[in-house]
Design a protein around this motif. Structure first.
Motif, PDB file in Angstrom:
ATOM      1  N   GLY A 101       0.812  -1.216   0.000  1.00  0.00           N
ATOM      2  CA  GLY A 101       0.000   0.000   0.000  1.00  0.00           C
ATOM      3  C   GLY A 101       0.845   1.265   0.000  1.00  0.00           C
ATOM      4  N   SER A 102       0.176   2.370   0.303  1.00  0.00           N
ATOM      5  CA  SER A 102       0.788   3.677   0.070  1.00  0.00           C
ATOM      6  C   SER A 102       2.023   3.950   0.943  1.00  0.00           C
ATOM      7  CB  SER A 102      -0.245   4.776   0.284  1.00  0.00           C
ATOM      8  OG  SER A 102      -0.814   4.675   1.567  1.00  0.00           O
ATOM      9  N   ASP A 143      -0.956  -0.847   5.883  1.00  0.00           N
ATOM     10  CA  ASP A 143      -1.281  -2.077   5.147  1.00  0.00           C
ATOM     11  C   ASP A 143      -0.094  -3.020   5.166  1.00  0.00           C
ATOM     12  OD1 ASP A 143      -3.760  -1.029   4.176  1.00  0.00           O
ATOM     13  OD2 ASP A 143      -2.686  -0.001   2.574  1.00  0.00           O
TER      14      ASP A 143
HETATM   15 MG   LIG Z   1      -3.795   1.617   1.684  1.00  0.00          MG
END
Ligand SMILES: [Mg+2]
Ligand SMILES: Nc1ncnc2c1ncn2[C@@H]1O[C@H](COP(=O)(O)OP(=O)(O)OP(=O)(O)O)[C@@H](O)[C@H]1O
Length: 321
Positions: free
Chosen positions: A59-60, A74
């Motif tokens: 994820g980010s 995440d």
């Molecule tokens: Mg995320």
């Protein structure tokens, strides 16, 4: 574009101040995920048959595209597929039970199965970690069946290859690619807050921008890059198929029946936007048209105050010029 009142510099300052996750917070959160990963590695040294094989930040936060409003970390958890249940709620219980085993210092209620993931909450400081299962059979490129956080289905994909994909674009336009991703995500987040029917997944935003990056768009001027993004969305009405050739030839990509077709750069049969309806696409297009118009109007606005007001249509009241 008239740059007298608001220029690249003001957008960059706004991003720094209001959009981006500050680096020291990001470092803390990454360290939290690293701790989980390393403890599992130690446990695996002593229990080589344990079926949770790896914890991988995804994820980010892994990609460097997180917003300040990030609300969980995440982490993908690779579960060896052979004996694990394939029914989602049983799989989550199975993972929760094993997480409690590998991390005996967590109390039972710190590890909770949710709808499509298991959260590990940390007492005191720090965000919760959202553990997303991947059924895994030993593929050297870490392909496995990721549990979709949208509908619980299994998606064949590879998180490390996604991270490589993103890294390539980040290197092609250092600093600016990731910054424009965060600015567009910030805009999308506002649109979601205004209209509960609006949806625009971060991964889709990132892939559209990757396509523009590959097509040669220069991201170093933020007003210009944003305007190109909105124009692209409005022009194609989100109905243009997006395909990358990092991991397969374009000729391998078949046809899809869904209205929005943004194909996973690491698996040519996975349409990342498979759940988006024509109505979902139209809402994105309408919002992009409005944002594009607002940026155009900012060009003609005679005063600073009016210019700021137009930019606020894109970024909301937090934008103060
Ligand atoms: Mg995320
Ligand atoms: N449909 C999908 N197919 C394959 N992989 C996906 C899919 N959706 C998400 N992923 C994987 O999950 C990761 C996280 O995606 P997501 O859209 O939640 O964005 P994010 O970068 O974590 O943004 P946010 O800051 O909004 O949490 C992606 O980078 C990708 O590796």
């Amino acid at each position: 574009m008239s740059r007298q009142h608001v220029d690249h510099r003001e957008i960059a300052a706004f991003a720094q101040d209001k959009v981006n996750l500050p680096k020291d917070w990001a470092d803390t959160y990454r360290a939290q995920a690293r701790g989980l990963r390393e403890r599992l590695e130690r446990y695996l040294d002593e229990h080589p048959d344990f079926t949770l094989k790896r914890m991988q930040l995804s994820g980010s936060l892994a990609k460097g595209t997180a917003l300040k409003t990030l609300n969980d970390i995440d982490v993908a958890c690779y579960v060896s597929g052979a004996n694990a249940p394939h029914e989602i709620s049983a799989l989550l219980d199975y993972i929760a039970e094993r997480l409690r085993k590998a991390y005996p210092n967590f109390s039972a209620d710190q590890v909770k199965p949710q709808t499509y993931s298991v959260t590990v909450s940390f007492k005191g400081s720090g965000l919760d970690v959202d553990v997303v299962p991947i059924l895994y059979d030993g593929d050297p490129q870490w392909y496995g069946n990721l549990v979709s956080q949208e509908d619980g289905s299994f998606l064949k994909t590879s998180i490390p290859l996604h991270l490589d994909f993103c890294k390539k674009r980040k290197q092609a336009q250092e600093k600016h690619f990731a910054q424009v991703v965060r600015l567009v995500k910030y805009w999308a987040r506002r649109m979601k807050a205004e209209n509960s029917d609006f949806r625009f997944k971060s991964f889709m935003v990132e892939l559209i921008l990757a396509k523009l990056c590959d097509d040669g768009l220069d991201f170093s001027d933020y007003p210009d890059a944003l305007q190109h993004f909105f124009t692209y969305v409005a022009r194609t009405r989100m109905r243009e198929k997006i395909v990358f050739t990092d991991c397969y030839a374009a000729s391998r990509v078949g046809s899809f029946t869904e209205p929005v077709q943004i194909i996973d750069p690491v698996n040519e049969v996975n349409n990342v936007s498979r759940l988006y309806t024509g109505a979902n696409a139209d809402l994105i297009v309408d919002a992009a048209l409005e944002a594009g118009d607002a940026i155009d109007s900012a060009l003609y606005a005679p005063t600073k105050q009016e210019t700021v007001r137009y930019w606020q249509k894109v970024f909301g009241p937090a934008f103060q010029g």
